[in-house]
Design a protein around this motif. Structure first.
Motif, PDB file in Angstrom:
ATOM      1  N   GLU A  18       0.827  -1.217   0.000  1.00 36.21           N
ATOM      2  CA  GLU A  18       0.000   0.000   0.000  1.00 36.21           C
ATOM      3  C   GLU A  18       0.854   1.258   0.000  1.00 36.21           C
ATOM      4  O   GLU A  18       0.451   2.302  -0.493  1.00 36.21           O
ATOM      5  N   GLN A  21       1.526   3.325  -3.186  1.00 37.80           N
ATOM      6  CA  GLN A  21       0.490   4.177  -3.766  1.00 37.80           C
ATOM      7  C   GLN A  21       0.589   5.580  -3.166  1.00 37.80           C
ATOM      8  O   GLN A  21       0.793   5.735  -1.972  1.00 37.80           O
ATOM      9  N   VAL A  23      -0.814   9.360  -2.093  1.00 31.56           N
ATOM     10  CA  VAL A  23      -2.017  10.017  -1.589  1.00 31.56           C
ATOM     11  C   VAL A  23      -1.879  11.505  -1.866  1.00 31.56           C
ATOM     12  O   VAL A  23      -0.852  12.102  -1.545  1.00 31.56           O
ATOM     13  N   ASP A  24      -2.921  12.081  -2.463  1.00 31.23           N
ATOM     14  CA  ASP A  24      -2.979  13.526  -2.676  1.00 31.23           C
ATOM     15  C   ASP A  24      -3.696  14.123  -1.474  1.00 31.23           C
ATOM     16  O   ASP A  24      -4.906  13.959  -1.307  1.00 31.23           O
ATOM     17  N   LYS A  27      -7.077  15.870  -1.495  1.00 27.42           N
ATOM     18  CA  LYS A  27      -8.322  15.115  -1.689  1.00 27.42           C
ATOM     19  C   LYS A  27      -8.822  14.497  -0.381  1.00 27.42           C
ATOM     20  O   LYS A  27      -9.825  13.807  -0.363  1.00 27.42           O
ATOM     21  N   LEU A  95      -5.686   6.441   1.694  1.00 29.97           N
ATOM     22  CA  LEU A  95      -5.979   5.971   0.333  1.00 29.97           C
ATOM     23  C   LEU A  95      -7.490   5.916   0.110  1.00 29.97           C
ATOM     24  O   LEU A  95      -7.991   6.336  -0.931  1.00 29.97           O
ATOM     25  N   SER A  96      -8.208   5.423   1.106  1.00 32.25           N
ATOM     26  CA  SER A  96      -9.663   5.350   1.032  1.00 32.25           C
ATOM     27  C   SER A  96     -10.270   6.753   0.960  1.00 32.25           C
ATOM     28  O   SER A  96     -11.185   7.011   0.176  1.00 32.25           O
ATOM     29  N   GLN A  98      -8.974   9.559  -0.193  1.00 37.55           N
ATOM     30  CA  GLN A  98      -8.772  10.276  -1.456  1.00 37.55           C
ATOM     31  C   GLN A  98      -9.682   9.746  -2.557  1.00 37.55           C
ATOM     32  O   GLN A  98      -9.942  10.436  -3.532  1.00 37.55           O
ATOM     33  N   GLU A  99     -10.221   8.536  -2.384  1.00 34.75           N
ATOM     34  CA  GLU A  99     -11.149   7.974  -3.370  1.00 34.75           C
ATOM     35  C   GLU A  99     -12.585   8.422  -3.105  1.00 34.75           C
ATOM     36  O   GLU A  99     -13.448   8.311  -3.958  1.00 34.75           O
ATOM     37  N   SER A 100     -12.825   8.923  -1.913  1.00 31.09           N
ATOM     38  CA  SER A 100     -14.164   9.329  -1.503  1.00 31.09           C
ATOM     39  C   SER A 100     -14.459  10.762  -1.965  1.00 31.09           C
ATOM     40  O   SER A 100     -13.590  11.625  -1.883  1.00 31.09           O
ATOM     41  N   PRO A 105     -12.644   8.589   4.684  1.00 32.22           N
ATOM     42  CA  PRO A 105     -12.490   7.155   4.435  1.00 32.22           C
ATOM     43  C   PRO A 105     -13.813   6.413   4.621  1.00 32.22           C
ATOM     44  O   PRO A 105     -14.541   6.674   5.574  1.00 32.22           O
ATOM     45  N   LYS A 106     -14.089   5.487   3.706  1.00 33.62           N
ATOM     46  CA  LYS A 106     -15.352   4.748   3.802  1.00 33.62           C
ATOM     47  C   LYS A 106     -15.427   3.944   5.100  1.00 33.62           C
ATOM     48  O   LYS A 106     -16.496   3.753   5.659  1.00 33.62           O
TER      49      LYS A 106
END
Length: 122
Positions: A18, A21, A23-24, A27, A95-96, A98-100, A105-106
């Motif tokens: 992990e 990867q 992370v921005d 975000k 990571l979670s 920045q995808e949301s 984080p979910k």
């Protein structure tokens, strides 16, 4: 040119996949993450330590794309054997987040939902 102690540690340490990867930070809902960091570090140390907490915040916010491997190396002296687990947990949440769409984080959303459902049952 000689490597610094931290560079040697970076090369010698095996990190989870992990950590490869990025992370921005823009975000991520950073205030929410700071709250989690403070609670988690306090839990690990058994007492609130503003120096360690602020050090973690500063390293996260130093760049738009923080380097979790360097953060782990820097925090190891404070968190000892708990450091790798803390950093992995932090990075998975980041990571979670920045995808949301909201930068949350979910896992935190699910935990909050469960908490609210349990409160309604009582």
């Amino acid at each position: 040119m000689a490597l610094s102690v931290d560079q040697k540690r970076l090369k010698a340490t095996k990190f989870p996949p992990e950590f490869d990867q990025k992370v921005d930070i823009k975000k991520v809902e950073i205030d929410l993450m700071k709250k989690w960091i403070a609670e988690r570090i306090t839990n690990i140390l058994g007492d609130e330590d503003d120096v360690v907490i602020d050090t973690c915040y500063n390293m996260l916010e130093q760049n738009q794309f923080p380097n979790i491997k360097e953060i782990q190396i820097q925090l190891t002296g404070f968190l000892n054997k708990e450091c790798a687990g803390f950093c992995k947990e932090l990075w998975i949440l980041m990571l979670s987040a920045q995808e949301s769409p909201r930068g949350v984080p979910k896992e935190m959303l699910e935990a909050k939902k469960l908490e609210l459902q349990q409160a309604q049952v009582r």
